[in-house]
Design a protein around this motif. Structure first.
Motif, PDB file in Angstrom:
ATOM      1  N   ILE A   1      -3.493   1.789   7.831  1.00 45.55           N
ATOM      2  CA  ILE A   1      -3.634   0.628   8.724  1.00 45.55           C
ATOM      3  C   ILE A   1      -4.942   0.274   9.350  1.00 45.55           C
ATOM      4  N   ASP A   2      -5.704   1.467   9.785  1.00 42.60           N
ATOM      5  CA  ASP A   2      -6.924   1.456  10.448  1.00 42.60           C
ATOM      6  C   ASP A   2      -7.806   0.672   9.624  1.00 42.60           C
ATOM      7  N   ALA A   3      -7.704   0.927   8.222  1.00 48.01           N
ATOM      8  CA  ALA A   3      -8.626   0.830   7.133  1.00 48.01           C
ATOM      9  C   ALA A   3      -8.394  -1.021   7.107  1.00 48.01           C
ATOM     10  N   VAL A   4      -7.092  -1.490   7.050  1.00 49.76           N
ATOM     11  CA  VAL A   4      -6.767  -2.832   6.783  1.00 49.76           C
ATOM     12  C   VAL A   4      -7.346  -3.545   8.108  1.00 49.76           C
ATOM     13  N   LYS A   5      -7.023  -3.050   9.104  1.00 55.90           N
ATOM     14  CA  LYS A   5      -7.471  -3.632  10.272  1.00 55.90           C
ATOM     15  C   LYS A   5      -8.874  -3.991  10.629  1.00 55.90           C
ATOM     16  N   LEU A   6      -9.665  -2.982   9.823  1.00 54.87           N
ATOM     17  CA  LEU A   6     -11.161  -3.093   9.982  1.00 54.87           C
ATOM     18  C   LEU A   6     -11.529  -4.522   9.240  1.00 54.87           C
ATOM     19  N   VAL A   7     -10.766  -4.691   8.166  1.00 53.76           N
ATOM     20  CA  VAL A   7     -11.229  -5.793   7.317  1.00 53.76           C
ATOM     21  C   VAL A   7     -10.403  -6.931   7.521  1.00 53.76           C
ATOM     22  N   ASP A   8      -9.403  -6.956   8.528  1.00 56.45           N
ATOM     23  CA  ASP A   8      -8.794  -8.068   9.111  1.00 56.45           C
ATOM     24  C   ASP A   8      -7.921  -8.504   8.066  1.00 56.45           C
ATOM     25  N   GLY A   9      -7.177  -7.485   7.199  1.00 53.81           N
ATOM     26  CA  GLY A   9      -6.454  -7.846   6.049  1.00 53.81           C
ATOM     27  C   GLY A   9      -4.969  -7.868   6.253  1.00 53.81           C
ATOM     28  N   HIS A  10      -4.241  -7.881   5.170  1.00 52.14           N
ATOM     29  CA  HIS A  10      -2.564  -7.862   5.196  1.00 52.14           C
ATOM     30  C   HIS A  10      -2.245  -6.617   4.838  1.00 52.14           C
ATOM     31  N   PHE A  11      -1.350  -6.006   5.716  1.00 54.65           N
ATOM     32  CA  PHE A  11      -0.748  -4.670   5.119  1.00 54.65           C
ATOM     33  C   PHE A  11       0.656  -4.753   4.895  1.00 54.65           C
ATOM     34  N   TYR A  12       0.982  -4.540   3.659  1.00 55.38           N
ATOM     35  CA  TYR A  12       2.383  -4.675   3.174  1.00 55.38           C
ATOM     36  C   TYR A  12       3.116  -3.102   2.912  1.00 55.38           C
ATOM     37  N   SER A  13       4.159  -3.107   3.239  1.00 53.04           N
ATOM     38  CA  SER A  13       5.027  -1.701   2.821  1.00 53.04           C
ATOM     39  C   SER A  13       6.427  -1.934   2.340  1.00 53.04           C
TER      40      SER A  13
ATOM     41  N   ALA B   1       0.857  -1.246  -0.038  1.00 51.57           N
ATOM     42  CA  ALA B   1       0.002  -0.010  -0.067  1.00 51.57           C
ATOM     43  C   ALA B   1       0.845   1.043  -0.061  1.00 51.57           C
ATOM     44  N   ILE B   2       1.983   1.321   0.697  1.00 46.57           N
ATOM     45  CA  ILE B   2       2.669   2.216   0.673  1.00 46.57           C
ATOM     46  C   ILE B   2       4.154   1.896   0.452  1.00 46.57           C
ATOM     47  N   SER B   3       4.837   2.842  -0.040  1.00 48.87           N
ATOM     48  CA  SER B   3       6.453   2.690  -0.438  1.00 48.87           C
ATOM     49  C   SER B   3       7.066   4.060  -0.014  1.00 48.87           C
ATOM     50  N   ASP B   4       8.566   3.760   0.402  1.00 47.83           N
ATOM     51  CA  ASP B   4       9.299   5.044   0.949  1.00 47.83           C
ATOM     52  C   ASP B   4       9.268   6.078  -0.384  1.00 47.83           C
ATOM     53  N   THR B   5       9.494   5.621  -1.579  1.00 46.26           N
ATOM     54  CA  THR B   5       9.437   6.703  -2.653  1.00 46.26           C
ATOM     55  C   THR B   5       8.209   7.430  -2.790  1.00 46.26           C
ATOM     56  N   ALA B   6       7.037   6.806  -2.385  1.00 40.87           N
ATOM     57  CA  ALA B   6       5.844   7.592  -2.515  1.00 40.87           C
ATOM     58  C   ALA B   6       5.659   8.644  -1.640  1.00 40.87           C
ATOM     59  N   ILE B   7       6.188   8.458  -0.440  1.00 44.94           N
ATOM     60  CA  ILE B   7       6.208   9.269   0.553  1.00 44.94           C
ATOM     61  C   ILE B   7       7.353  10.323   1.207  1.00 44.94           C
ATOM     62  N   GLN B   8       8.261  10.150   0.335  1.00 45.37           N
ATOM     63  CA  GLN B   8       9.441  10.841   0.606  1.00 45.37           C
ATOM     64  C   GLN B   8       9.366  12.157   0.637  1.00 45.37           C
ATOM     65  N   TYR B   9       8.470  12.925  -0.165  1.00 41.70           N
ATOM     66  CA  TYR B   9       8.372  14.390  -0.150  1.00 41.70           C
ATOM     67  C   TYR B   9       7.365  14.789   0.882  1.00 41.70           C
ATOM     68  N   GLN B  10       6.727  13.902   1.457  1.00 43.65           N
ATOM     69  CA  GLN B  10       5.559  14.475   2.528  1.00 43.65           C
ATOM     70  C   GLN B  10       6.242  14.726   3.852  1.00 43.65           C
ATOM     71  N   SER B  11       5.693  15.321   4.727  1.00 43.18           N
ATOM     72  CA  SER B  11       6.296  15.816   6.087  1.00 43.18           C
ATOM     73  C   SER B  11       5.954  14.470   6.805  1.00 43.18           C
ATOM     74  N   ALA B  12       6.849  14.378   7.754  1.00 34.74           N
ATOM     75  CA  ALA B  12       6.680  13.243   8.623  1.00 34.74           C
ATOM     76  C   ALA B  12       5.304  13.049   9.185  1.00 34.74           C
ATOM     77  N   GLY B  13       4.727  14.230   9.663  1.00 30.49           N
ATOM     78  CA  GLY B  13       3.364  14.152  10.276  1.00 30.49           C
ATOM     79  C   GLY B  13       2.281  13.557   9.526  1.00 30.49           C
ATOM     80  N   ASP B  14       2.223  14.279   8.156  1.00 30.13           N
ATOM     81  CA  ASP B  14       1.425  13.888   7.194  1.00 30.13           C
ATOM     82  C   ASP B  14       1.543  12.586   6.574  1.00 30.13           C
ATOM     83  N   ALA B  15       2.785  11.946   6.551  1.00 28.79           N
ATOM     84  CA  ALA B  15       2.961  10.620   6.083  1.00 28.79           C
ATOM     85  C   ALA B  15       2.450   9.698   6.985  1.00 28.79           C
TER      86      ALA B  15
END
Length: 416
Positions: A377-389, A355-369
């Motif tokens: 993570i909350d969305a994936v937890k809601l459906v008991d899914g797998h979260f890959y980064s 769902a995320i990669s470091d290259t996709a978030i590298q220009y965001q602020s730490a807080g926003d990212a």
């Protein structure tokens, strides 16, 4: 009790997407039938996928996508469902859209096949319908599956689903540095040839070390031992056409780790012969039977990329994502078997979508990212899914250049 699904025409597409939603996501058993009488007499939970309902079952009106065996241009109509846009609207159905056709369209990456025929460029997130429908940031198929689950339970209160749990696993990639040959003449010849071999990239790794931008793989990997879920490490190799390099000592850091092949993002590299060569190197570094898993970042060309993987026996892939955009490329946070639209069949390649990669978030602020990742993570937890980064090993170093990404990674671990 299990789910019995009636359809007058049971195509490979219908069986594939119903099995994915009910077996893989919801953990329920599924039976298919085209026999009306058998369906009516069954005491199991019933779903029909047809033009008209048969009895008082959960009825979903079908559209032509799952009845077809062609990849062709579609005039996709949409409607609203909740607070977002959905395709394949229908009337007089349990849901106002064909949820199974919509799920198949996303999961099979149908639009990417069509895009390949019209453009030689890479398929980017902004080209996707999910981006236009504003559902790219959601594991939307899993959310729809949860709606179907609640409908089944409401109609059949005694129906039981098997339990599943949220799972998180980061993938970490880096280039494995070769062992420098021993002996004066061999070492001199190696370094001399490396200076004039631009493709080999060995000298660039030395320069990174000298400038402080290099990483100590052993130190970083050892620091990750404390994680609750151990990462998967994907490695690639410095180009070595004459096969002079070896990795006996450098690969010791990966002992007892789950390791896969990281594939460079060039069209030539998709050739099976090159994949086989690097798989051989991977087996040599592991000194045992290798995990037949892979990851390709930045560029994922379908279907050629996955066909090459299957041709060399790779059974699991972690490439389904966008390098420069966060979101769920296939619309799901559940691992799935890749469906080959050219042959109209389910393949043995199991796909895990990051769902995320470091290259996709590298220009965001730490807080926003961090906020965005927590929402994922909350969305994936809601459906008991797998979260890959997906992360580069250097992004997790203490180097000042990567301080922000390391902080984001650490915050992500706290949320999982």
């Amino acid at each position: 009790m299990h789910v019995i699904v009636f359809s007058p025409l049971l195509t490979p597409r219908i069986k594939y997407i119903f099995n994915f939603i009910f077996k893989d996501i919801l953990k329920a058993e599924v039976e298919f039938t085209g026999n009306r009488e058998y369906f009516l007499q069954s005491e199991h939970a019933k779903i029909s996928y047809a033009e008209q309902p048969i009895g008082d079952e959960l009825f979903f009106r079908n559209t032509k996508l799952l009845l077809s065996n062609k990849v062709e241009e579609l005039k996709i109509k949409t409607t609203t469902f909740g607070d977002y846009t959905v395709p394949f609207p229908v009337e007089d159905s349990t849901l106002p859209f064909d949820v199974f056709a919509a799920s198949f369209f996303m999961l099979s990456r149908y639009e990417e096949y069509l895009y390949k025929e019209k453009s030689e460029g890479n398929f980017e997130a902004k080209n996707s319908f999910q981006y236009k429908w504003k559902v790219l940031k959601r594991p939307i198929i899993d959310e729809w599956a949860l709606i179907l689950k609640n409908m089944l339970i409401k109609k059949h209160p005694s129906f039981k689903f098997f339990q599943k749990k949220f799972f998180h696993q980061p993938t970490i990639n880096f280039t494995l540095k070769p062992d420098i040959p021993t002996g004066f003449f061999r070492k001199t010849k190696f370094i001399f040839s490396s200076v004039f071999n631009k493709k080999q990239r060995f000298i660039s790794t030395i320069l990174e070390d000298l400038t402080g931008l290099g990483t100590n793989p052993e130190e970083l990997i050892n620091s990750l031992e404390k994680l609750k879920t151990q990462p998967i490490y994907f490695i690639n190799f410095i180009e070595d056409a004459k096969n002079r390099l070896n990795y006996v000592y450098s690969s010791l850091v990966l002992k007892d780790k789950t390791v896969g092949l990281l594939r460079p993002c060039t069209a030539d590299y998709e050739k099976s012969s090159l994949l086989k060569a690097d798989l051989t190197k991977l087996k040599q570094t592991q000194n045992s039977s290798v995990n037949l898993i892979s990851q390709q970042l930045e560029v994922l060309q379908l279907p050629s990329c996955y066909l090459h993987l299957l041709s060399v026996g790779i059974s699991s892939d972690y490439s389904m994502g966008y390098a420069n955009q966060t979101g769920f490329r296939a619309g799901t946070c559940t691992p799935f078997s890749w469906y080959d639209l050219q042959l109209e069949k389910v393949t043995s390649l199991n796909v895990k979508s990051y769902a995320i990669s470091d290259t996709a978030i590298q220009y965001q602020s730490a807080g926003d990212a961090t906020t965005m990742i927590n929402d994922f993570i909350d969305a994936v937890k809601l459906v008991d899914g797998h979260f890959y980064s997906s992360w580069q090993l250097k992004s997790l170093s203490e180097n000042a250049k990567f301080k922000k990404l390391k902080a984001i990674f650490d915050e992500m671990l706290k949320s999982t």
